[in-house]
Design a protein around this motif. Structure first.
Motif, short mmCIF file in Angstrom:
data_model
loop_
_atom_site.label_atom_id
_atom_site.label_comp_id
_atom_site.label_asym_id
_atom_site.label_seq_id
_atom_site.Cartn_x
_atom_site.Cartn_y
_atom_site.Cartn_z
N MET A 177 0.83 -1.19 0.00
CA MET A 177 0.00 0.00 0.00
C MET A 177 0.87 1.25 0.00
N MET A 178 1.92 1.21 0.80
CA MET A 178 2.83 2.35 0.86
C MET A 178 3.45 2.61 -0.51
N MET A 179 3.85 1.53 -1.18
CA MET A 179 4.47 1.67 -2.50
C MET A 179 3.49 2.31 -3.49
N ALA A 180 2.24 1.82 -3.46
CA ALA A 180 1.24 2.35 -4.40
C ALA A 180 0.93 3.81 -4.09
N ILE A 181 0.81 4.14 -2.81
CA ILE A 181 0.48 5.52 -2.45
C ILE A 181 1.64 6.45 -2.81
N ALA A 182 2.87 6.01 -2.50
CA ALA A 182 4.03 6.82 -2.87
C ALA A 182 4.06 7.01 -4.39
N GLY A 183 3.77 5.95 -5.13
CA GLY A 183 3.75 6.05 -6.58
C GLY A 183 2.71 7.04 -7.05
#
Lengths: 226, 59, 249
Positions: free
Chosen positions: C77-83
């Motif tokens: 989730m963190m990766m997607a939100i950062a993206g």
């Protein structure tokens, strides 16, 4: 509004004409579909009882792989001859371009697979009660596969070797469709009602129809500008 | 303490192999996840420093 | 920047230099508290927590399995939100965060799968069972691998970051659907199996060390993420004046 629709129709027509010009590419996924399905009896067992148990899953896996195989070419030739860039430069929304291309692509891959599927069903001893379930689930499921595949195709269009990569990106996303598609066939074989599965496949199609063209459009813009 | 003796603790009621195998793997993974970027960082800083020195000599 | 409703720190985050210095200050704290909590949780879970009445001591794998599974999901989730932040606000640091998180998330997913498999052996009698949670963790690992493969296949760094962000977001939308469908598929094919972690009301002596381990692993993997992020910042900003100043002295 009318010009947007015109763009949709033009892209759609153009893609169909181009596809019919390259007949071998049109038939290749279908041949692949047949070959994959015939590998299982040879590799596992030709025993009818055993095969009829596996048939729903096998036909679905074969359809999934055949769709995936044909996906790579969705934007490739347009990217190579520069017409994709032209399309993206036009003021019309990109998702419509994607949608029309996917529709043209699905008519020639997903729909064709759906029509050929009963043949595979017979080869794999799928009980005849399962046939309507097989066709209906493929009819509702393959457009979703094409739409999701379009995202993968858009992300990898600028890469020289996108073939294996696209399957890596897209196959995990195909799992829900595979689950409900093959379960629908299973239910049809055992005589259970189908509507639940078809409703779920339809819901996934609606979601993919709403979101996938936008994601694929964004991905196309990124790939082309980069 | 859930165990009477240290041997009991190692044995984990017959499940020692599984428990210690997973904790060994876990410790290894966590250590690598932290240690590898540390070495990479050292390497990056060293090469960058060298480049900066080279550039300052040239100019 | 038209949207001024965002707090100031959000814009500060956009500066690689500020990020580099703030993570430099945070790292020792994360290392100290994370290491300490990890030790406490490890000893507590392994030696002091009571054993499970059904599974005996193999139950102690929970203190590693559950935190890694939770982290693998939240890192995605963190990766997607950062993206997404990188896509919307064209923030370089967010792209770097997304890139640094991906391999850690994959490692966590592998660890969750490995501990699940090892736990499965004494519990189910085989190393692998197509249990709903393990299967969706496997799919999560595939999603991570896809993101990493795409990122390494694209040469231009900005294009790679944007493409990965789109893929990560598509994956994020799909995760609940995958989870639901896998769970449903699982109940269809193996009704009433023995679940690894589903317990009727775990007593406090069991779940408090679990909570400690979850926090400890968050801190330790946050630490690993910051270390990777700093390397990425240095590598990409190598021509910037502040990097030369920092390393030149």
């Amino acid at each position: 509004m009318s010009s947007t629709l015109q763009l949709f129709r033009q892209t759609f027509k153009r893609d169909l004409t181009l596809a019919f010009r390259r007949k071998s590419e049109l038939v290749n996924p279908l041949i692949f579909f047949l070959i994959v399905a015939s590998l299982f009896p040879i590799g596992v067992s030709p025993e009818p009882n055993f095969l009829s148990q596996l048939a729903p899953g096998l036909v679905w896996v074969a359809a999934l792989l055949a769709t995936l195989l044909s996906m790579e070419t969705l934007f490739k030739s347009d990217y190579e001859d520069g017409s994709l860039e032209q399309l993206l430069l036009s003021p019309q929304p990109v998702f419509l371009v994607v949608l029309s291309k996917v529709l043209a692509h699905w008519l020639l891959s997903g729909l064709a697979l759906t029509i050929v599927a009963p043949l595979l069903g017979v080869m794999l001893f799928l009980p005849s009660e399962g046939m309507p379930g097989l066709m209906l689930s493929l009819l509702l499921g393959t457009p979703t596969l094409s739409l999701i595949g379009a995202i993968g195709a858009a992300l990898t269009v600028g890469l020289r070797r996108g073939g294996v990569l696209i399957s890596l990106l897209v196959l995990p996303l195909y799992i829900p469709v595979l689950i409900f598609g093959s379960s629908a066939v299973q239910a049809a074989v055992t005589g259970l009602p189908l509507d639940g599965y078809l409703a779920l496949l339809g819901a996934m199609l609606a979601l993919a129809l709403a979101l996938a063209p936008i994601a694929a459009g964004a991905a196309l813009r990124i790939s082309v500008s980069g | 303490m859930a165990f009477e003796t240290f041997a009991d603790f190692l044995n984990m009621g017959g499940h020692g192999l599984y428990v210690w195998l997973s904790y060994g793997l876990g410790l290894l993974t966590i250590a690598l996840c932290i240690y590898l970027p540390v070495i990479q960082g050292r390497e990056t800083r060293r090469t960058l420093r060298r480049r900066i020195q080279r550039e300052s000599i040239k100019s | 920047m038209a949207s001024s409703w965002l707090p100031r720190w959000f814009y500060q985050l956009a500066s690689p230099r500020w990020c580099y210095s703030i993570t430099g200050k945070l790292i020792p704290w994360f290392a100290a508290t994370g290491g300490l909590l990890f030790l406490v949780g490890l000893i507590w879970g392994l030696a002091f927590a009571p054993s499970d009445y059904q599974q005996g001591n193999s139950f102690r794998i929970i203190y590693l399995h559950v935190p890694t599974a939770i982290l693998a999901q939240s890192f995605y989730m963190m990766m997607a939100i950062a993206g997404a932040i990188g896509l919307i606000w064209k923030m370089k640091v967010a792209d770097m965060v997304a890139k640094s998180v991906a391999p850690l998330g994959a490692a966590l997913a592998v660890l969750a799968l490995a501990t699940g498999a090892i736990w499965g052996k004494p519990t189910w009698g085989s190393w692998w069972v197509w249990d709903a949670r393990l299967t969706s963790m496997l799919v999560l690992l595939f999603l991570y691998l896809g993101v990493m493969a795409l990122n390494s296949a694209i040469e231009s760094e900005t294009t790679a970051a944007k493409s990965t962000a789109v893929l990560a977001l598509v994956g994020l939308v799909n995760i609940p659907i995958i989870k639901y469908s896998v769970e449903w598929w699982n109940t269809l094919h193996q009704p009433a199996t023995f679940k690894l972690t589903e317990k009727p009301a775990m007593p406090a002596e069991m779940w408090i060390p679990l909570l400690v381990m979850v926090i400890a692993l968050y801190l330790l993997f946050g630490l690993a993420m910051m270390l990777r992020l700093r390397n990425e910042i240095l590598r990409r900003e190598r021509r910037a004046g502040w990097v030369k100043e920092l390393l030149g002295s």
